[in-house]
Design an enzyme around this catalytic site. Structure first.
Site, short mmCIF file in Angstrom:
data_model
loop_
_atom_site.label_atom_id
_atom_site.label_comp_id
_atom_site.label_asym_id
_atom_site.label_seq_id
_atom_site.Cartn_x
_atom_site.Cartn_y
_atom_site.Cartn_z
N TYR A 36 117.52 105.63 3.82
CA TYR A 36 116.84 104.42 4.26
C TYR A 36 117.67 103.22 3.84
CZ TYR A 36 112.69 101.93 5.87
OH TYR A 36 111.83 101.12 6.56
N LYS A 91 104.85 124.88 23.83
CA LYS A 91 106.10 124.68 24.57
C LYS A 91 107.21 124.20 23.64
CE LYS A 91 107.97 124.55 28.75
NZ LYS A 91 107.48 123.77 29.88
N GLU A 133 104.87 118.25 31.94
CA GLU A 133 104.13 119.51 31.85
C GLU A 133 102.68 119.30 32.27
OE1 GLU A 133 104.39 123.65 30.75
OE2 GLU A 133 105.92 122.09 30.85
N ASP A 134 102.18 120.23 33.09
CA ASP A 134 100.74 120.30 33.39
C ASP A 134 100.17 118.98 33.89
OD1 ASP A 134 100.92 122.90 32.63
OD2 ASP A 134 99.93 122.68 30.71
N ASP A 159 106.58 122.87 35.67
CA ASP A 159 105.64 123.61 36.52
C ASP A 159 106.18 123.75 37.94
OD1 ASP A 159 103.68 123.83 34.46
OD2 ASP A 159 103.18 121.74 34.82
N ALA A 190 99.97 125.97 47.69
CA ALA A 190 100.89 124.93 48.16
C ALA A 190 100.80 123.69 47.29
CB ALA A 190 100.60 124.59 49.62
N GLY A 191 100.60 123.90 45.98
CA GLY A 191 100.60 122.80 45.03
C GLY A 191 102.01 122.54 44.54
N ASN A 282 97.68 133.36 36.82
CA ASN A 282 97.42 133.76 35.43
C ASN A 282 96.04 133.29 35.00
OD1 ASN A 282 99.14 135.34 33.81
ND2 ASN A 282 100.73 133.77 33.88
N ASN A 313 108.52 131.12 33.04
CA ASN A 313 109.35 129.92 32.95
C ASN A 313 110.23 129.87 31.71
OD1 ASN A 313 107.73 129.27 35.11
ND2 ASN A 313 107.35 127.17 34.44
#
Length: 391
Positions: A36, A91, A133-134, A159, A190-191, A282, A313
């Site tokens: 520091y 993750k 993510e998500d 994703d 189809a996402g 899933n 993934n």
């Protein structure tokens, strides 16, 4: 093992799967002065003169932000940022354990696109890369696109692209095994994942794609998202119409990123010989692997670890980010994604290739170095390397 029960017990015991571990000890006044003030001013001033030195004097070059708004967590839906934190922590654990990268979970208390873009973009000085993510579709497409335009570090929505990369790796090997060229490939869902898989399959010229959602086979005149619209002219060259059962008649490949138990044995039986069936919903796949096999599927892969050919993934994102950071890439582009596809596929050689083994294990320690090397080289070759002197 009852995974739910044991996970609850352990998460309560751990109170989080991460902790901060210092690289240096603070035991003397000299230690304090070096870590520091006053010593820390020296690297600060070096970075002020040359921002690239933030990659030398801080942990930025090996640190990823794993960011979610909690709107599409696993298969659980919009459960909110607090409830999404265990996933983001998990993750980060995988980044460290498999890729040797540090990662920080950040769950943001907004689902407003503009707010998310502004918050995430402002984090750039602290991180070497951003793993989205998500985040629910269709907002995830716009958020990623806008961040890629604003930020000078890699932004990657796992994703979408992580899923697409691993699916395509499995598909490359499966098609090699069945010796099919220009197959008809049906994707149900189809996402964000389904659109990304379709786009990468088409970019790699692996086959003709029919994309299906709750409305049926996607065709002109439907109520489509921007991501679906962008793909429409490249889809369904056979001009099929109808529902999933119609799409699967005479198809060679089924890829599911939708919902459990929506594909029947009769649908699989209507496919061509040596059908490749990848039901990846899933925790419950679109069709149980044993049922798909009984109906005539030649190759079956799922997202689950308790069946052969797990399409996960984790095969992609640690190596992709490691390669991108090693190269000091400013983005993860299509060339790098394609390199990752073939790097992962290469981990199963001709002698090992069989219906029950089209994809390498997610726990194989060879994967990350191989993927990272290929991605780094693709970044260099495609010219997306940081050029600090021009900033």
């Amino acid at each position: 093992m009852d995974y739910a029960k044991e996970a609850l017990r352990l998460h309560k015991e751990w109170q989080g799967k991460l902790e901060t571990v210092a690289k240096m000890k603070i035991e003397t006044r000299d230690d304090l002065s070096l870590a520091y003030t006053p010593g820390v001013a020296a690297p600060c001033l070096e970075i002020e003169k040359d921002k690239s030195q933030s990659y030398v004097y801080t942990g930025r070059g090996h640190t990823i932000a794993v960011i979610s708004d909690g709107s599409a967590v696993l298969g659980l839906g919009n459960i909110g940022p607090e409830a999404g934190m265990p996933v983001m922590e998990g993750k980060c654990v995988l980044f460290k354990a498999l890729g040797g990268l540090d990662a920080v979970p950040l769950c943001l208390n907004t689902q407003n696109t503009d707010e998310l873009v502004n918050i995430i973009a402002a984090l750039e000085p602290s991180f070497g890369g951003i793993n989205l993510e998500d985040i629910a579709a269709p907002r995830c497409f716009e958020i990623e696109k806008r961040l890629q335009e604003r930020m000078n570090i890699p932004v990657f929505h796992d994703d979408q692209h992580g899923t697409a990369i691993v699916v395509c790796s499995a598909l490359v090997n499966a098609l090699r095994l069945v010796k099919k060229e220009n197959p008809t490939i049906v994707i149900n869902g189809a996402g964000s994942a389904g659109c990304a898989i379709a786009r990468l399959i088409l970019d790699l010229e692996l086959g003709n794609v029919i994309l299906v959602d709750r409305q049926g086979i996607l065709v002109e005149g439907m109520n489509l998202t921007s991501g679906q619209e962008a793909l429409l002219s490249r889809l369904n060259k056979e001009h099929k119409k109808g529902d999933l059962s119609e799409a699967l008649k005479g198809a060679d490949v089924f890829i599911g990123v939708s919902a459990g138990h929506i594909v029947s044995k009769e649908m699989i039986a209507s496919m061509n010989e040596k059908a490749i069936v990848l039901p990846m919903a899933n925790p419950i796949p679109e069709i149980e692997p044993d049922d798909a096999k009984a109906a005539g599927a030649y190759i079956v892969g799922t997202g689950r670890s308790d069946h052969p050919n797990q399409i996960n993934n984790v095969l992609a994102f640690p190596g992709i980010f490691k390669g991108a950071l090693d190269a000091q890439a400013t983005q993860i582009n299509d060339a790098m994604k394609k390199a990752a596809v073939y790097a992962i596929a290469s981990m199963v050689d001709e002698k090992e290739l069989r219906p029950e083994h089209i994809i390498v294990s997610a726990l194989d320690k060879r994967v990350v170095p191989v993927v990272a090397k290929a991605v780094k080289q693709a970044a260099i070759d495609s010219g997306v390397i940081r050029k600090w002197d021009k900033e």
